[in-house]
Design an enzyme around this catalytic site. Structure first.
Site, PDB file in Angstrom:
ATOM      1  N   SER A  99       0.865  -1.191   0.000  1.00 33.60           N
ATOM      2  CA  SER A  99       0.000   0.000   0.000  1.00 33.60           C
ATOM      3  C   SER A  99       0.889   1.225   0.000  1.00 33.60           C
ATOM      4  O   SER A  99       2.037   1.176   0.483  1.00 33.60           O
ATOM      5  CB  SER A  99      -0.893   0.014   1.240  1.00 33.60           C
ATOM      6  N   TYR A 120      -1.392  -0.804  10.351  1.00 40.81           N
ATOM      7  CA  TYR A 120      -1.523  -1.048   8.916  1.00 40.81           C
ATOM      8  C   TYR A 120      -0.322  -0.475   8.159  1.00 40.81           C
ATOM      9  O   TYR A 120       0.289  -1.155   7.327  1.00 40.81           O
ATOM     10  CB  TYR A 120      -2.817  -0.425   8.400  1.00 40.81           C
TER      11      TYR A 120
END
Length: 262
Positions: free
Chosen positions: A150, A166
């Protein structure tokens, strides 16, 4: 004689396992692989979602099957690898996409939530890559592993995001990709990562509702969010012979957001 572009991107006869494949980015990537000719096995935790996703692929003329498994659990990962090999015979392409996120201020972030994110987003990628490589890719001296990271793994987030676990996990995925590529290149295995930005997915729904799609899109030079086509091209490049000399790399698919950082 050099192959044509169409021949280089053709996946006819190849096999693929896509985790987190029942919806969103995983299902989009499964479409890309299947549309190029690969036989596909989807995996996620919920059987009903998988059945619907496989039906969607089959309606598009794709050879698709599914196996329900939780990639945060080592026993499920080993079972998934064994059952996939039982269905496909071997695995040419592994897409590690199953993932989790958790929103909480760093000072109050629950340890259990941190462990949940790390177990699925990092440990699960490693264990499934290891299982598939040992049983199929290393013996056959061939394989493609695609890890979904990501742009959150490239740095921090605005204060309203509060997704430290995350971000940390996706940063780990990027370096996991580099390290694994360095070790397994000798076995003919390429390992690359995709770093999506904001896409119109279930995971981004809450943030889109809070901030508004237009405001989120305004942060990207292309002034748009990712759609249900935007990962297809890169997925196919990494998976096919068109990308056979690419390994240990990551590429952001984010409308240019990451180009503005640093």
């Amino acid at each position: 004689m050099a192959r044509t572009v169409q021949q280089l991107f053709d996946l006819t006869g190849r096999t693929a396992l896509v985790t987190g494949g029942s919806r969103g980015l995983g299902l989009q990537m499964a479409h890309a692989l299947g549309e190029a000719g690969a036989r596909v096995v989807l995996s996620s935790r919920k059987a009903q979602d998988l059945e619907e996703a496989a039906a969607e692929l089959k309606a598009a003329g794709i050879d698709a099957q599914w196996i329900a498994a939780d990639c945060a659990r080592e026993d499920d990962i080993q079972r998934l690898a064994q059952e996939t090999l039982g269905l496909l015979g071997h695995v040419d392409i592994l897409v590690n996409n199953a993932g989790a996120s958790w929103g909480a201020p760093a000072e109050d972030h629950p340890t259990a939530a941190w462990d949940k994110v790390m177990n699925l987003n990092v440990r699960g990628y490693f264990l499934l890559s290891q299982a598939i490589a040992r049983a199929s890719m290393i013996p056959r001296k061939s394989g493609r592993i695609i890890n979904i990271a990501s742009i959150a793994g490239l740095g921090g987030n605005p204060v309203e995001m509060k997704t430290i676990a995350y971000n940390t996990s996706k940063g780990a995925v990027i370096n996991f990709t580099r390290a694994l590529a360095g070790e397994w290149g000798v076995h003919g295995i390429s390992v690359n990562a995709i770093c999506p930005g904001f896409f119109k997915t279930k995971m981004a729904t809450v943030l889109i509702e809070q901030l508004g799609e237009e405001k989120m899109a305004s942060h990207a030079p292309l002034r748009r969010l990712g759609d249900d086509e935007d990962l297809k091209g890169l997925t196919l490049l990494y998976a096919s012979d068109a990308g056979k000399h690419i390994t240990g790399q990551w590429l952001a698919v984010d409308g240019g957001v990451s180009a503005l950082v640093g």
